[in-house]
Structures are given as C-alpha cells and as structure tokens.
Design a protein around this motif. Structure first.
Motif, mmCIF file in Angstrom:
data_model
loop_
_atom_site.group_PDB
_atom_site.id
_atom_site.type_symbol
_atom_site.label_atom_id
_atom_site.label_comp_id
_atom_site.label_asym_id
_atom_site.label_seq_id
_atom_site.Cartn_x
_atom_site.Cartn_y
_atom_site.Cartn_z
ATOM 1 N N SER A 106 0.873 -1.172 0.000
ATOM 2 C CA SER A 106 0.000 0.000 0.000
ATOM 3 C C SER A 106 0.910 1.222 0.000
ATOM 4 N N PRO A 107 0.362 2.426 -0.129
ATOM 5 C CA PRO A 107 1.224 3.611 -0.062
ATOM 6 C C PRO A 107 1.961 3.742 1.268
ATOM 7 N N GLN A 108 1.422 3.140 2.327
ATOM 8 C CA GLN A 108 2.032 3.272 3.659
ATOM 9 C C GLN A 108 2.954 2.116 4.016
ATOM 10 N N HIS A 109 2.632 0.893 3.573
ATOM 11 C CA HIS A 109 3.336 -0.286 4.062
ATOM 12 C C HIS A 109 3.585 -1.301 2.950
ATOM 13 N N VAL A 110 4.560 -2.177 3.216
ATOM 14 C CA VAL A 110 4.778 -3.375 2.418
ATOM 15 C C VAL A 110 4.683 -4.560 3.372
ATOM 16 N N LEU A 111 3.895 -5.562 3.006
ATOM 17 C CA LEU A 111 3.680 -6.728 3.857
ATOM 18 C C LEU A 111 4.392 -7.920 3.241
ATOM 19 N N ILE A 112 5.303 -8.525 4.013
ATOM 20 C CA ILE A 112 6.196 -9.556 3.505
ATOM 21 C C ILE A 112 6.143 -10.777 4.414
ATOM 22 N N ALA A 113 6.027 -11.954 3.801
ATOM 23 C CA ALA A 113 6.197 -13.194 4.559
ATOM 24 C C ALA A 113 7.669 -13.560 4.535
ATOM 25 N N GLY A 114 8.107 -14.228 5.558
ATOM 26 C CA GLY A 114 9.517 -14.561 5.671
ATOM 27 C C GLY A 114 9.947 -15.652 4.719
ATOM 28 N N GLN A 115 11.223 -15.945 4.741
ATOM 29 C CA GLN A 115 11.821 -16.995 3.930
ATOM 30 C C GLN A 115 12.799 -17.746 4.809
ATOM 31 N N TYR A 116 12.786 -19.065 4.680
ATOM 32 C CA TYR A 116 13.699 -19.888 5.466
ATOM 33 C C TYR A 116 14.172 -21.035 4.585
ATOM 34 N N ARG A 117 15.463 -21.105 4.326
ATOM 35 C CA ARG A 117 16.040 -22.157 3.496
ATOM 36 C C ARG A 117 15.323 -22.266 2.152
ATOM 37 N N LEU A 118 15.164 -21.126 1.493
ATOM 38 C CA LEU A 118 14.575 -21.048 0.160
ATOM 39 C C LEU A 118 13.146 -21.551 0.110
ATOM 40 N N ALA A 119 12.419 -21.374 1.189
ATOM 41 C CA ALA A 119 11.009 -21.721 1.206
ATOM 42 C C ALA A 119 10.219 -20.589 1.846
ATOM 43 N N ALA A 120 9.016 -20.341 1.325
ATOM 44 C CA ALA A 120 8.151 -19.330 1.919
ATOM 45 C C ALA A 120 7.757 -19.761 3.317
ATOM 46 N N ASN A 121 7.750 -18.818 4.245
ATOM 47 C CA ASN A 121 7.519 -19.157 5.638
ATOM 48 C C ASN A 121 6.379 -18.318 6.209
ATOM 49 N N PRO A 122 5.169 -18.855 6.263
ATOM 50 C CA PRO A 122 4.040 -18.085 6.776
ATOM 51 C C PRO A 122 4.073 -17.883 8.276
ATOM 52 N N ALA A 123 5.085 -18.429 8.948
ATOM 53 C CA ALA A 123 5.181 -18.244 10.393
ATOM 54 C C ALA A 123 5.859 -16.943 10.772
ATOM 55 N N ALA A 124 6.361 -16.191 9.791
ATOM 56 C CA ALA A 124 6.981 -14.895 10.061
ATOM 57 C C ALA A 124 6.433 -13.892 9.064
ATOM 58 N N ILE A 125 5.588 -12.975 9.527
ATOM 59 C CA ILE A 125 4.942 -11.991 8.663
ATOM 60 C C ILE A 125 5.360 -10.605 9.125
ATOM 61 N N ARG A 126 5.934 -9.830 8.202
ATOM 62 C CA ARG A 126 6.557 -8.558 8.555
ATOM 63 C C ARG A 126 5.905 -7.404 7.804
ATOM 64 N N LEU A 127 5.479 -6.407 8.553
ATOM 65 C CA LEU A 127 4.957 -5.171 7.995
ATOM 66 C C LEU A 127 6.077 -4.138 8.038
ATOM 67 N N VAL A 128 6.429 -3.572 6.881
ATOM 68 C CA VAL A 128 7.539 -2.624 6.792
ATOM 69 C C VAL A 128 7.001 -1.286 6.294
ATOM 70 N N ASP A 129 7.315 -0.216 7.004
ATOM 71 C CA ASP A 129 6.907 1.104 6.527
ATOM 72 C C ASP A 129 7.479 1.337 5.134
#
Length: 304
Positions: A269-292
């Motif tokens: 969005s104009p305010q944030h980017v929402l990113i799921a984590g990565q662990y050993r070249l795999a998408a990781n839904p257990a770590a979700i990060r909101l970045v300004d």
C-alpha cells in the motif's frame, strides 16, 4: 476494521509485485515451497503474556545474541555494529548499547535514566485490543479466563535497533505461541512491524520525549496493526499466497542498509509493504513482517 483489507488471490499477489521497481527477484519469478505452516485451530482461547518473550529455537523469540533486555520490561536494545556476543558482555551498561556510546565511554550511572524511560510492558495494550477484535469473531475465539492456560498465547515486545542514536528503528513484535500444537507439541508465529526511522531516541522530537509519549503512541498504533494482521491470518486471508505457484521470491532491504533479505510479497500500500519470511529457500508463513514504505527498498537482482 483491519487496516489491510481484501482477500489475497494469485492475481492480487502478482499485480502487487508489478508495482515494485524492476529487479526485485533472484532470477526469474519462481515459487517457493511452503515450510512449517502453523495453522490456527477452528476454535481457541487466547491469552496475553506480560513477561519476557519466549526465546524459541525457530528464531521468533525476541532476544537476539547482541541484544540487551531492559529489566522488568518487554523492551530490547540492539546495536547492529556490535559483534554477536559483545552485547551480552556490555549489556549491563546500557549506555554502551547506544550508537557511538562505546567510544564516548558512557557509564551505567549515566544510562540509568534512559533505562527507566525504556521500561515498558505492552500486554495491557494488546489485551485490550485483542478483546475488541475477538468480539467480532462470534464464539470461535475467546479470551481465556487464565492467560497461562490459553490455547494460544501472545507476547508483545519492542526491539530498538540503534543503527545510530539519531535514527533508531523500532521493531514491534507480536509473538504467537501454540503450546499444544498438533504433531510438534509446540509451534510459534511472529508478526512484526518495522517503523521508519523518523525520530532520534532522545532529545527534541525524540521517541523518549515527554516521558516516552511518542514511543507509547507508536506502540498503540503498531500493535493495533499487528493484531489486525493476526485476525486476518486466523481467518485464512493469506493462505492463497502460499499455494505452490503464488509465492514469487522478493529480494529487499531496509533503506540505507546493505543487508539483503528474502521474502514473499503479500501486498503493498502507499504506507506499508507486507512480507512473509523466507527460510532455506522456502516461503515461511510463520513470520509476517509489515515494513513502513519509507523504510523499504528493493534490492538489486543477483548477478550470475
């Protein structure tokens, strides 16, 4: 109402990627396999912990090797320039954990007022926000009468990452502990909010000005955003992104930093980017990060 609305689909995920600058991928767009999914049960009781976050083995605890825990609080202090382990040595001298302070030779006596201003707990704030959100989920989810006996336990915390005293980054974290997870016996998730470096730590317009009022206001806003994300997650909003063909790899970094991180774009969005984590070249839904948005930067593609 959650700030980040709309259910995710393959189209919205890939359209979101198109809005980023060229070259965010490590090679062609490719999907990552899913690893370690942590599913919310259909019904559950929630509790909020008031102590130090769990230092679990999955990396979602909030006690980094070079971090200093402020006693009787849910606040941590990190100086990235210190090598791992050094923070543990000088941790008792909080003044040495502020950018440049080692060279200035501040004493623990000088650091005492700062430690007092950083001594905060956020469980009451999160408990109130959780009650408001659970009220809209009918009888599926409820707050436990005893936090220690809840099916799911939330622990809020703040890590102050002092790249410099003039521009620290605040990382608010909502750790989710599933003490009775099926199969493994215990599992963790984490929702994080990395806030733009808009203020110095101390002084005029600093985070600790006026008895740390700006910091507490930021905590209220950030934990509200993280609780909204958790509610979306437990309702399945992010599940489609983790289907095998809908997790394009993203290379990114905090603006002004050199460390490149990997993840999966959930939305922007104009305010944030929402990113799921990565662990050993795999998408990781257990770590979700909101970045300004102002803190987010796409990293250059890797050179072959």
């Amino acid at each position: 109402m959650p700030v980040h609305a709309s259910r995710l689909t393959r189209r919205t995920c890939l359209v979101g990627m198109a809005g980023l600058a060229a070259g965010p991928f490590a090679g062609p767009v490719r999907a990552w396999p899913l690893t370690g999914p942590v599913r919310y049960p259909a019904t559950a009781s929630f509790g909020v912990e008031g102590g130090k976050p769990p230092a679990d083995g999955g990396g979602f605890g909030d006690s980094p090797p070079s971090g200093h825990h402020i006693a009787d609080s849910q606040v941590f202090f990190v100086v990235p320039s210190l090598a791992p382990g050094v923070g543990a040595v000088v941790g008792g001298m909080l003044g040495a954990l502020i950018g440049g302070a080692v060279a200035q030779g501040r004493s623990s006596d000088q650091a005492a007022p700062l430690a007092t201003l950083l001594r905060h707990r956020f469980d009451g704030l999160v408990r109130s926000g959780l009650d408001q959100r659970l009220a809209g989920l009918a009888a599926r989810y409820r707050r436990a009468a005893d936090d220690t006996e809840a099916d799911i336990r939330l622990t809020p915390s703040l890590t102050i990452i002092a790249h410099s005293e003039s521009s620290p980054m605040l990382r608010f974290r909502l750790a989710v502990d599933f003490p009775n997870a099926a199969g493994s016996g215990r599992a963790f998730k984490a929702y994080l909010h990395d806030r733009d470096r808009t203020r110095p730590l101390q002084g005029a317009n600093g985070w600790l000005e006026d008895g740390a009022a700006p910091l507490l206001a930021a905590a209220s806003e950030s934990f509200g955003l993280l609780l909204d994300l958790m509610v979306e997650d437990l309702q399945g909003a992010f599940d489609p992104v983790f289907e095998p063909d809908t997790a394009p790899a993203l290379r990114w970094k905090h603006r002004g930093d050199d460390v490149v991180m990997y993840g999966v774009l959930l939305r922007e969005s104009p305010q944030h980017v929402l990113i799921a984590g990565q662990y050993r070249l795999a998408a990781n839904p257990a770590a979700i990060r909101l970045v300004d948005r102002a803190l987010f930067s796409v990293a250059d593609a890797e050179q072959n």
